[in-house]
Design a protein around this motif. Structure first.
Motif, PDB file in Angstrom:
ATOM      1  N   TYR A 267       1.892 -48.157   1.994  1.00 30.52           N
ATOM      2  CA  TYR A 267       1.194 -47.750   0.780  1.00 30.52           C
ATOM      3  C   TYR A 267       2.069 -46.833  -0.056  1.00 30.52           C
ATOM      4  O   TYR A 267       3.180 -47.157  -0.397  1.00 30.52           O
ATOM      5  CB  TYR A 267      -0.171 -47.134   1.109  1.00 30.52           C
ATOM      6  N   GLU A 268       1.545 -45.639  -0.384  1.00 32.82           N
ATOM      7  CA  GLU A 268       2.297 -44.777  -1.304  1.00 32.82           C
ATOM      8  C   GLU A 268       3.525 -44.167  -0.653  1.00 32.82           C
ATOM      9  O   GLU A 268       4.426 -43.698  -1.350  1.00 32.82           O
ATOM     10  CB  GLU A 268       1.393 -43.652  -1.833  1.00 32.82           C
ATOM     11  N   THR A 269       3.582 -44.153   0.691  1.00 30.07           N
ATOM     12  CA  THR A 269       4.694 -43.436   1.320  1.00 30.07           C
ATOM     13  C   THR A 269       6.023 -44.137   1.108  1.00 30.07           C
ATOM     14  O   THR A 269       7.059 -43.618   1.508  1.00 30.07           O
ATOM     15  CB  THR A 269       4.478 -43.272   2.833  1.00 30.07           C
ATOM     16  N   ILE A 270       6.015 -45.306   0.470  1.00 30.35           N
ATOM     17  CA  ILE A 270       7.285 -45.972   0.213  1.00 30.35           C
ATOM     18  C   ILE A 270       8.172 -45.087  -0.669  1.00 30.35           C
ATOM     19  O   ILE A 270       9.385 -45.221  -0.666  1.00 30.35           O
ATOM     20  CB  ILE A 270       7.059 -47.353  -0.436  1.00 30.35           C
ATOM     21  N   ARG A 271       7.515 -44.141  -1.398  1.00 32.75           N
ATOM     22  CA  ARG A 271       8.306 -43.222  -2.221  1.00 32.75           C
ATOM     23  C   ARG A 271       9.213 -42.347  -1.362  1.00 32.75           C
ATOM     24  O   ARG A 271      10.210 -41.829  -1.833  1.00 32.75           O
ATOM     25  CB  ARG A 271       7.385 -42.325  -3.045  1.00 32.75           C
ATOM     26  N   ASN A 272       8.828 -42.187  -0.082  1.00 35.04           N
ATOM     27  CA  ASN A 272       9.660 -41.404   0.833  1.00 35.04           C
ATOM     28  C   ASN A 272      11.067 -41.932   0.960  1.00 35.04           C
ATOM     29  O   ASN A 272      11.966 -41.208   1.385  1.00 35.04           O
ATOM     30  CB  ASN A 272       9.032 -41.418   2.239  1.00 35.04           C
ATOM     31  N   LEU A 273      11.238 -43.210   0.617  1.00 28.91           N
ATOM     32  CA  LEU A 273      12.575 -43.788   0.687  1.00 28.91           C
ATOM     33  C   LEU A 273      13.573 -42.923  -0.059  1.00 28.91           C
ATOM     34  O   LEU A 273      14.703 -42.726   0.385  1.00 28.91           O
ATOM     35  CB  LEU A 273      12.547 -45.188   0.064  1.00 28.91           C
ATOM     36  N   ASN A 274      13.127 -42.370  -1.206  1.00 30.48           N
ATOM     37  CA  ASN A 274      14.053 -41.595  -2.027  1.00 30.48           C
ATOM     38  C   ASN A 274      14.264 -40.191  -1.509  1.00 30.48           C
ATOM     39  O   ASN A 274      15.071 -39.453  -2.057  1.00 30.48           O
ATOM     40  CB  ASN A 274      13.529 -41.509  -3.466  1.00 30.48           C
TER      41      ASN A 274
END
Lengths: 345, 76, 223
Positions: free
Chosen positions: A156-163
């Motif tokens: 879900y939203e944690t894909i932003r953690n990639l950065n």
């Protein structure tokens, strides 16, 4: 400004990191299918409830299919009831013969692009006719009309953690690379200990990024995979690399004579860097190819990185490496000033 | 001074985004209004850290120049 | 080639010393037999396969810490110093690594036999013995190679007693984990097509460590 030549890469690092932070927070997620109920059904007319994420079911521009066999066999759905923007009930007329029991659910939206939930519905009493196809080939590559991050079912939203999380590991490798270069410079030069001091600071800054990476990874894992730590090759490799560099600091503290210490520690630094590369990059690739990837876990190492994601991720990686290099630069200069003052008296 | 800039920034951002949004997007906007405030806060923290590092850098440059002077003087 | 000649001479010297003196070999054999015997007294027979496997490798790991960790101890004595002014550092490290590897392989096989006799082979129903023997040999060789170079680094420090273990532990861990998985698969009787990749990993780690030792040891030896 005459000093700009010295400052440009530091400024670039700041700009890139700021850019990645802003984009990571403001980019919406692409529309996706979060959940489908019921997950097991029979042939014939079936009413399926579809829960979307960031979807706009009320817009009337959505079409639904149950698909099998690499999205070539399509069962179109008729929209029966739109409960809200993210909840909709669709009726499918599931035929007698299917290419496989596990059907995927596909959505196409004019504004939001396409989304698929693999293995969404299991049809228990259909007869399997392998290789069945229809003439219709559904266009699956339709993208949303605005800038989005990809939707992944577990993340879900944690894909932003990639950065933020993955960039820490790249910064670690960047810092250790700088440190190793300084160690090589020390071994191949006749002058004093300047390069050795820089190598030392490089390892310390790198360790900071290593610990941040481990902690952020642990938190991320807890809330997406359910556990603080998993027995995975890459995670073990990362933890061991941090241990190796902690041993570097220990080694530094256990030799008292300066010249000898610098030489031995430089040798260990080069050894440690090569081992780190092997443990973090080569071993996971070799051993993970032995077990085919866990079905529902897209987050291990093979991201199918969206092109949008790449536009933010690569600048973020470069930005954080530059910030790491700047920190090493600052600390090396402080260490050198310290040394000059103490040796001057 | 910083607060004024932050407030103006928020206001401008809000206007710009509202002006370009279609009605169907209103729910997303409403939902993400809070994220923009959070982003500005995080951004301020980030900028603050970067300014701190720049200050240290400038101070180090001054120290290095002082030391050069000191070493030159003692060599004479 | 000069290196080969020096190498042969150095290895011969190490072997002769061992045969005459027997300190290292007897010490390590005693260590291995003692730990296996203690495990036997505590566990009697181990019927659980993963436990059987893990215990074997733990015993072998700590035995190898003893072997390789002591390989630089003799340097302190004066007569060795003369020899090493003649031979180049590359020959020294290669000779030590090869000798330790040989020693560990013999020790590994011996431990395996003792272990199988005492702890029993009850869980070993489908075992592919040839694969497991290869695992023992490659594993011993790997432990020896890694720990020799780490011992070389630790020898130069002031307190090298526990330092070999501290420095060596993180580096040995991935090798150990892969080795345990490879040998477990061998004990389960899996085929080479499945298990072969793990062997490639073990060999790769061995080669990387040899190359690193070959390149880096001369800088250590400059004293």
């Amino acid at each position: 400004m005459g000093n700009f030549k010295k400052y440009w890469w530091k400024l670039l690092g700041c700009v890139l990191v700021a850019f990645s932070v802003v984009m990571s927070f403001t980019t919406p997620l692409a529309a996706g299918v979060a959940e489908v109920t019921p997950t097991t059904t029979k042939k014939g007319k079936q009413l399926i409830t579809i829960k979307g994420y960031n979807a706009h079911f009320k817009s009337g521009h959505n079409r639904f299919w149950l698909t099998g066999n690499h999205h070539t066999t399509l069962i179109p759905g008729t929209i029966k009831e739109i409960i809200n923007e993210n909840l909709i009930k669709v009726e499918f007329d599931i035929p007698e013969q299917l290419p496989s029991n596990n059907l995927a659910l596909a959505v196409q939206s004019r504004e939001d692009g396409g989304a698929v939930l693999e293995a969404a519905v299991f049809v228990s009493d259909a007869s399997i006719l392998a290789g069945m196809t229809t003439a219709i080939q559904m266009p699956m590559d339709q993208k949303a009309d605005h800038f989005t991050f990809p939707f992944k079912n577990i993340l879900y939203e944690t894909i932003r953690n990639l950065n933020f999380h993955v960039t820490m590991w790249f910064a670690l490798i960047g810092c250790m690379l700088i440190s190793m270069i300084r160690s090589i410079q020390h071994l191949s030069s006749i002058e004093g200990l300047k390069h050795d001091r820089s190598a030392n600071e490089g390892v310390r800054v790198g360790l900071l990024f290593g610990f941040l990476g481990l902690i952020t990874g642990s938190v991320w894992a807890r809330f997406t995979w359910g556990a603080w730590w998993v027995n995975d090759t890459k995670l073990n490799g990362a933890a061991i690399s941090v241990l190796i560099y902690l041993a570097y600091i220990l080694l530094r503290n256990s030799i008292s004579e300066e010249q000898k210490r610098a030489r031995i520690v430089a040798v260990y630094n080069i050894f440690a860097f090569v081992m780190m590369l092997v443990f973090i990059m080569i071993l996971p690739r070799l051993t993970d190819s032995l077990h085919p990837g866990n079905g529902g876990n897209p987050a291990f190492s093979n991201y199918d990185l969206d092109n949008n994601m790449r536009m933010i991720f690569y600048p973020a990686v470069l930005g954080w490496i530059l910030i790491g290099a700047w920190m090493i630069n600052l600390r090396s200069r402080m260490s050198h000033i310290n040394f000059t003052i103490h040796n001057h008296e | 001074m910083n607060k004024k800039i932050a407030a103006t920034f928020c206001l401008l951002l809000g206007f710009i985004l509202n002006a370009s949004a279609a009605d169907g997007m209103e729910e997303v906007m409403f939902h993400s209004g809070k994220i923009y405030t959070f982003l500005v806060v995080a951004f301020i923290v980030l900028l603050g850290t970067f300014f701190y590092m720049f200050r240290i850098d400038k101070r180090l440059v001054k120290m290095e120049q002082d030391i050069e002077q000191m070493v030159k003087r003692s060599k004479r | 080639m000069i290196v080969a000649r020096e190498l042969k001479a150095l290895i011969k010297k190490e072997i002769l010393l061992e045969v005459k003196n027997k300190t290292a070999v007897s010490g390590i054999l005693l260590y291995a037999v003692a730990t296996i015997y203690v495990s036997y007294l505590s566990f009697r027979q181990i019927t659980d396969l993963p436990a059987w496997n893990a215990l074997f490798w733990i015993i072998l790991l700590f035995a190898s810490f003893n072997v390789a960790g002591r390989s630089f101890d003799k340097e302190a004595s004066g007569r060795e110093v003369y020899l090493y002014t003649l031979a180049g550092p590359v020959s020294v490290i290669l000779a030590k690594t090869l000798f330790n590897a040989l020693l560990m392989m013999i020790l590994g096989m011996f431990s395996f036999i003792c272990y199988a006799v005492l702890i029993g082979t009850k869980p070993l129903i489908h075992t592919d013995y040839s694969m497991f023997v290869i695992a023992v040999l490659i594993g011993s060789m790997g432990f020896a190679s890694i720990l020799t170079i780490i011992a070389g680094i630790a020898y130069k420090t002031d307190n090298n007693v526990g330092l070999t273990a501290v420095l060596g532990f993180p580096v040995i861990l991935p090798f150990l984990l892969t080795l345990i998985r490879f040998s477990k698969n061998a004990l389960d009787g899996l085929s080479w097509s499945v298990n072969g990749s793990y062997l490639v990993v073990l060999l790769l780690l061995n080669v990387v460590v040899w190359v690193l030792g070959y390149i880096l040891f001369p800088y250590l030896w400059r004293d």
